[in-house]
Design a protein around this motif. Structure first.
Motif, short mmCIF file in Angstrom:
data_model
loop_
_atom_site.label_atom_id
_atom_site.label_comp_id
_atom_site.label_asym_id
_atom_site.label_seq_id
_atom_site.Cartn_x
_atom_site.Cartn_y
_atom_site.Cartn_z
N ASN A 1 0.73 -1.07 -0.07
CA ASN A 1 -0.16 -0.12 0.04
C ASN A 1 0.93 1.25 -0.03
O ASN A 1 0.60 2.30 0.50
N VAL B 1 -0.99 4.72 -4.45
CA VAL B 1 -2.35 4.33 -5.09
C VAL B 1 -2.37 2.95 -6.14
O VAL B 1 -3.38 2.46 -6.43
N ALA C 1 -3.46 -1.30 -1.23
CA ALA C 1 -3.80 -0.23 -1.99
C ALA C 1 -5.15 -0.77 -2.79
O ALA C 1 -6.25 -0.34 -2.95
#
Length: 361
Positions: free
Chosen positions: A50, A53, A85
């Motif tokens: 993560n 994005v 993400a």
């Protein structure tokens, strides 16, 4: 293309610092890769990817990739979070890829708690998504507290979401939008899913509300939500706002679904409208559904275009037509909308109007 037959299983792809961009990458030169398997010990736990994005737990660019039996975004118990993400991204590729198999079997994936989305499909890909749990914990009853979209279909992506065989439907709960189909001209079918209600405990079907059930933005004759059969029926019920929302769509099909109702024919209404068409949506077909028990209007055409067909639905009654499950209004067609065909519906038991035609033009 290089033919690479490989199985990747039993791993924990987890790092407090993440693995650069993605956890597992199946690139465009790969084919016949199996991530996970159909035995419990073959499960991968893929989390904490993560740092961007664009980071994904699993990023698929190859063909005939199968993702089976993994926990993606959760701990190995399925009760805690290891958020990516994005859970799974499918990139443009020329073949078919598979996510999941049969619910209540080791082939299902648990794909939840991913920050920017659980599954995203891009480009000219063709993906079969079947039998997964998306958005909840492993029990299918509890939230993990990280709401995001369940499945997002973009650009030219083609998808089968659920299926016609027992156990092929996915379970969606606690997502922002369970299924988002965004201006995709390629075929997308949505069959046999539970969207907003849980199968556990058996026979109870408690609500596991998504904010919105299904959203379709644009498209022309390529989306089928249900196919008019029992096997293809989706249950889009118990969600916080709208069950099915279509914006600017043309010739899309909503057929044979329970919207606001459970499989036991009792109500689990969506908080707002059952079906809502807006912004020049034209020539869509709403056929053979049960649209009952919803907090707003059962079927609402608001700012839609012409030649939409509303035929043979039960609106405000259960599937037998003998019990009431009230919407606030049954069917409402707002002003400024040209021809709308409303025929052969059972509209009964709604709190306010049965059919409200505000046709000042």
């Amino acid at each position: 293309m290089t033919d690479c037959q490989m199985q990747f299983y039993g791993n924990q792809v987890i790092s407090s610092a993440s693995n650069g961009l993605n956890g597992i990458v199946v690139n465009g030169f790969s084919s016949d890769v199996l991530v996970g398997g159909v035995r419990y010990h073959q499960m991968n736990v893929v989390g904490n990817q993560n740092n961007s994005v664009a980071s994904s737990g699993i990023n698929i660019g190859g063909v005939n990739t199968k993702v089976l039996g993994n926990f993606i975004g959760t701990t190995s118990t399925g009760t805690g979070t290891l958020s990516n993400a994005v859970g799974i991204s499918v990139q443009p590729n020329p073949g078919i890829n598979y996510i999941g198999g049969i619910y209540d079997s080791p082939a299902r994936n648990l794909i939840s708690a991913n920050i920017s989305g659980n599954i995203k499909l891009f480009g000219t890909s063709d993906t079969r998504i079947k039998g997964n749990v998306i958005g909840t914990d492993v029990s299918t009853n509890a939230t993990l507290g990280v709401p995001a979209a369940g499945i997002e279909v973009f650009s030219n992506a083609s998808a089968e979401i659920g299926g016609l065989n027992k156990g092929e439907g996915n379970i969606f709960g606690f997502n922002t939008i369970a299924i988002l189909i965004n201006i995709s001209p390629a075929p997308v079918t949505v069959f046999g899913n539970l969207i907003g209600i849980s199968p556990n405990p058996p026979g109870a079907f408690p609500p596991i509300p998504n904010s919105t059930g299904i959203v379709v933005l644009g498209g022309n004759g390529n989306v089928a939500i249900g196919n008019g059969t029992y096997a293809g029926r989706n249950y889009v019920s118990g969600n916080s706002t709208v069950g099915i929302y279509m914006d600017g769509t043309n010739q899309q099909l909503i057929s044979g679904n329970f919207i606001g109702m459970k499989p036991d024919h009792t109500a689990a209404g969506n908080g707002s409208h059952g079906i809502h068409l807006v912004n020049s949506a034209i020539q869509n077909q709403i056929l053979d559904n049960v649209v009952s028990g919803n907090g707003g209007t059962g079927i609402f055409l608001n700012g839609a275009g012409g030649s939409n067909v509303i035929n043979n639905n039960h609106v405000g009654a259960d599937s037998t037509g003998t019990s009431t499950a009230s919407n606030a209004i049954g069917i409402s067609v707002d002003s400024g909308i040209p021809t709308t065909f409303i025929s052969n519906n059972l509209v009964s038991g709604n709190t306010s109007s049965g059919i409200d035609l505000n046709l000042s033009m």
